[in-house]
Design a protein around this motif. Structure first.
Motif, PDB file in Angstrom:
ATOM      1  N   GLN A 153      -5.190   3.612   4.942  1.00 20.13           N
ATOM      2  CA  GLN A 153      -6.559   3.540   4.427  1.00 20.13           C
ATOM      3  C   GLN A 153      -7.513   3.537   5.619  1.00 20.13           C
TER       4      GLN A 153
ATOM      5  N   ASP B 192      -6.648  -1.556  -0.058  1.00 17.92           N
ATOM      6  CA  ASP B 192      -6.137  -0.803  -1.210  1.00 17.92           C
ATOM      7  C   ASP B 192      -4.675  -1.158  -1.508  1.00 17.92           C
TER       8      ASP B 192
ATOM      9  N   ASP C  81      -2.142  -1.022  -3.799  1.00 16.54           N
ATOM     10  CA  ASP C  81      -1.972  -0.246  -5.021  1.00 16.54           C
ATOM     11  C   ASP C  81      -0.527  -0.135  -5.502  1.00 16.54           C
TER      12      ASP C  81
ATOM     13  N   LYS D   9     -12.455  -3.475   1.059  1.00 16.33           N
ATOM     14  CA  LYS D   9     -11.367  -4.004   0.241  1.00 16.33           C
ATOM     15  C   LYS D   9     -10.085  -3.241   0.564  1.00 16.33           C
TER      16      LYS D   9
ATOM     17  N   MET E 110       0.853  -1.190   0.000  1.00 11.22           N
ATOM     18  CA  MET E 110       0.000   0.000   0.000  1.00 11.22           C
ATOM     19  C   MET E 110       0.886   1.237   0.000  1.00 11.22           C
TER      20      MET E 110
ATOM     21  N   ASN F  46      -6.758  -3.636  -7.234  1.00 12.86           N
ATOM     22  CA  ASN F  46      -6.215  -4.113  -5.956  1.00 12.86           C
ATOM     23  C   ASN F  46      -6.353  -5.623  -5.799  1.00 12.86           C
TER      24      ASN F  46
END
Length: 181
Positions: A50, A61, A63, A59, A46, A78
């Motif tokens: 978040q 993230d 990324d 969900k 990540m 993701n």
């Protein structure tokens, strides 16, 4: 046919297209190195924290692609998608850290395959008082087919509060296919 002398030593890891000779009940056969490696493999992180609302499955993230041997990482959605021809048994792991807080209720990680709940980790840390930066994690073996996709979700239950997960980007989702499983 070429004659194999064994005079030349391999001085680095074989390439995926390198071949070995093996005896299959007395018949010599070629075996590509790619067939005996733990690929595909991936690790996703990540880029920041978040927000995780109370009693809501969210969900995670993921990324940021860190490792992606076979181009299955999808940082837009993701998730990780099993590449064509790469079905099998996978070892999959997920963890995240929470931000600071005076009390921490229960936190969960849920594994989703193809958009549906696959399994869940029981409450990973229940009512840890006056402790910050809790780490929640799960590990499991999943039998997956080409085209299946894996996503990780989180849920927290702490007195109708909102917590941050992936504190300072501290979260990972990784896995690899197991050989011979």
């Amino acid at each position: 046919q070429d004659i194999i002398s064994g005079e030349t030593a391999l001085t680095s890891e074989p390439a995926s297209t390198d071949e070995f000779l093996v005896s299959d009940a007395g018949t010599l056969k070629r075996l590509d190195f790619s067939l005996i490696t733990n690929t595909p493999n991936w690790k996703i992180g990540m880029s920041g924290a978040q927000s995780l609302a109370y009693n809501t499955t969210t969900k995670i993230d993921f990324d940021t692609s860190i490792i992606d041997s076979d181009s299955g990482v999808d940082t837009t959605n993701n998730r990780y998608t099993i590449p064509t021809g790469k079905g099998g048994t996978y070892l999959v792991h997920c963890w995240y850290r929470t931000g600071t807080g005076t009390d921490s209720g229960s936190f969960d990680i849920f594994v989703y395959v193809n958009g549906s709940l696959y399994s869940s980790a029981a409450d990973m840390g229940a009512y840890i008082a006056n402790l910050s930066y809790n780490t929640i994690q799960c590990t499991g073996m999943l039998v997956l087919s080409a085209g299946d996709y894996i996503e990780m979700y989180a849920k927290q239950a702490h007195v109708n509060a909102t917590h941050d997960i992936g504190y300072s980007g501290h979260a990972r989702f990784w896995g690899h296919r197991l050989i011979g499983a």
